[in-house]
Design a protein around this motif. Structure first.
Motif, PDB file in Angstrom:
ATOM      1  N   UNK A 167      -0.940   4.575 -13.207  1.00 50.86           N
ATOM      2  CA  UNK A 167      -0.229   3.747 -12.245  1.00 50.86           C
ATOM      3  C   UNK A 167       0.853   2.921 -12.931  1.00 50.86           C
ATOM      4  N   UNK A 168       0.549   2.458 -14.107  1.00 52.85           N
ATOM      5  CA  UNK A 168       1.523   1.671 -14.866  1.00 52.85           C
ATOM      6  C   UNK A 168       2.770   2.502 -15.147  1.00 52.85           C
ATOM      7  N   UNK A 169       2.562   3.724 -15.588  1.00 53.97           N
ATOM      8  CA  UNK A 169       3.689   4.622 -15.860  1.00 53.97           C
ATOM      9  C   UNK A 169       4.452   4.932 -14.577  1.00 53.97           C
ATOM     10  N   UNK A 170       3.722   5.094 -13.476  1.00 52.85           N
ATOM     11  CA  UNK A 170       4.355   5.363 -12.191  1.00 52.85           C
ATOM     12  C   UNK A 170       5.210   4.199 -11.728  1.00 52.85           C
ATOM     13  N   UNK A 171       4.695   2.983 -11.867  1.00 51.47           N
ATOM     14  CA  UNK A 171       5.470   1.802 -11.485  1.00 51.47           C
ATOM     15  C   UNK A 171       6.719   1.682 -12.347  1.00 51.47           C
ATOM     16  N   UNK A 172       6.575   1.907 -13.634  1.00 50.80           N
ATOM     17  CA  UNK A 172       7.715   1.849 -14.544  1.00 50.80           C
ATOM     18  C   UNK A 172       8.759   2.903 -14.161  1.00 50.80           C
ATOM     19  N   UNK A 173       8.299   4.090 -13.811  1.00 52.11           N
ATOM     20  CA  UNK A 173       9.197   5.174 -13.407  1.00 52.11           C
ATOM     21  C   UNK A 173       9.984   4.796 -12.150  1.00 52.11           C
TER      22      UNK A 173
ATOM     23  N   UNK B 230       0.824  -1.204   0.000  1.00 52.96           N
ATOM     24  CA  UNK B 230       0.000   0.000   0.000  1.00 52.96           C
ATOM     25  C   UNK B 230       0.860   1.258   0.000  1.00 52.96           C
ATOM     26  N   UNK B 231       1.997   1.209   0.693  1.00 56.56           N
ATOM     27  CA  UNK B 231       2.896   2.368   0.730  1.00 56.56           C
ATOM     28  C   UNK B 231       3.397   2.732  -0.666  1.00 56.56           C
ATOM     29  N   UNK B 232       3.796   1.725  -1.426  1.00 58.43           N
ATOM     30  CA  UNK B 232       4.280   1.987  -2.792  1.00 58.43           C
ATOM     31  C   UNK B 232       3.131   2.472  -3.667  1.00 58.43           C
ATOM     32  N   UNK B 233       1.947   1.893  -3.513  1.00 59.20           N
ATOM     33  CA  UNK B 233       0.788   2.331  -4.299  1.00 59.20           C
ATOM     34  C   UNK B 233       0.476   3.796  -3.988  1.00 59.20           C
ATOM     35  N   UNK B 234       0.610   4.186  -2.728  1.00 57.45           N
ATOM     36  CA  UNK B 234       0.381   5.588  -2.359  1.00 57.45           C
ATOM     37  C   UNK B 234       1.397   6.514  -3.027  1.00 57.45           C
TER      38      UNK B 234
ATOM     39  N   UNK C  52       2.898   5.924  -5.899  1.00 61.21           N
ATOM     40  CA  UNK C  52       2.508   5.981  -7.312  1.00 61.21           C
ATOM     41  C   UNK C  52       1.313   6.918  -7.492  1.00 61.21           C
ATOM     42  N   UNK C  53       0.336   6.821  -6.606  1.00 61.41           N
ATOM     43  CA  UNK C  53      -0.822   7.716  -6.690  1.00 61.41           C
ATOM     44  C   UNK C  53      -0.407   9.177  -6.502  1.00 61.41           C
ATOM     45  N   UNK C  54       0.550   9.415  -5.604  1.00 60.31           N
ATOM     46  CA  UNK C  54       1.061  10.780  -5.428  1.00 60.31           C
ATOM     47  C   UNK C  54       1.743  11.289  -6.696  1.00 60.31           C
ATOM     48  N   UNK C  55       2.476  10.410  -7.374  1.00 60.19           N
ATOM     49  CA  UNK C  55       3.113  10.794  -8.642  1.00 60.19           C
ATOM     50  C   UNK C  55       2.062  11.178  -9.678  1.00 60.19           C
ATOM     51  N   UNK C  56       0.941  10.452  -9.684  1.00 56.27           N
ATOM     52  CA  UNK C  56      -0.144  10.770 -10.606  1.00 56.27           C
ATOM     53  C   UNK C  56      -0.793  12.104 -10.243  1.00 56.27           C
ATOM     54  N   UNK C  57      -1.075  12.282  -8.954  1.00 56.32           N
ATOM     55  CA  UNK C  57      -1.735  13.509  -8.493  1.00 56.32           C
ATOM     56  C   UNK C  57      -0.888  14.742  -8.805  1.00 56.32           C
ATOM     57  N   UNK C  58       0.424  14.596  -8.662  1.00 63.79           N
ATOM     58  CA  UNK C  58       1.320  15.732  -8.916  1.00 63.79           C
ATOM     59  C   UNK C  58       1.580  15.962 -10.404  1.00 63.79           C
ATOM     60  N   UNK C  59       1.109  15.041 -11.242  1.00 62.94           N
ATOM     61  CA  UNK C  59       1.281  15.205 -12.686  1.00 62.94           C
ATOM     62  C   UNK C  59       2.597  14.679 -13.233  1.00 62.94           C
ATOM     63  N   UNK C  60       3.379  13.998 -12.406  1.00 61.14           N
ATOM     64  CA  UNK C  60       4.653  13.443 -12.878  1.00 61.14           C
ATOM     65  C   UNK C  60       4.446  12.248 -13.801  1.00 61.14           C
TER      66      UNK C  60
END
Length: 81
Positions: free
Chosen positions: A59-65, A41-45, A47-55
């Motif tokens: 989620x797929x892109x966040x995990x890859x990043x 859950x910590x890692x998912x959070x 990734x979700x923060x990366x999405x919220x911030x627009x980075x």
């Protein structure tokens, strides 16, 4: 004909007809390798923060990043040894 090629041809036909294409479908087509892994859950959070911030856009892109950051860090540490 492999499934990737068949999917690409279907996508091309839809695009020619003006059918909107789901962003997730495009991501899957662009990627060459897909790996399913459980994450905390910590890692998912994160990734979700990366999405919220627009980075990242998904989620797929966040995990890859995050994986790429880990690989770069590992390689940098190997060079320093």
């Amino acid at each position: 004909m492999d499934s990737q090629k068949a999917t690409e041809e279907k996508l091309e036909r839809k695009m020619q007809m003006g059918v909107p294409i789901d962003e997730t479908m495009l991501e899957v087509l662009i990627q060459k390798n897909v790996v399913s892994v459980p994450i905390s859950d910590d890692v998912m959070n994160i990734i979700d923060d990366l999405m919220t911030s627009g980075h990242v856009n998904s989620r797929s892109e966040g995990a890859s990043y995050l994986i790429m950051l880990g690989v770069k860090s590992h390689l940098a540490n190997d060079i320093q040894l």
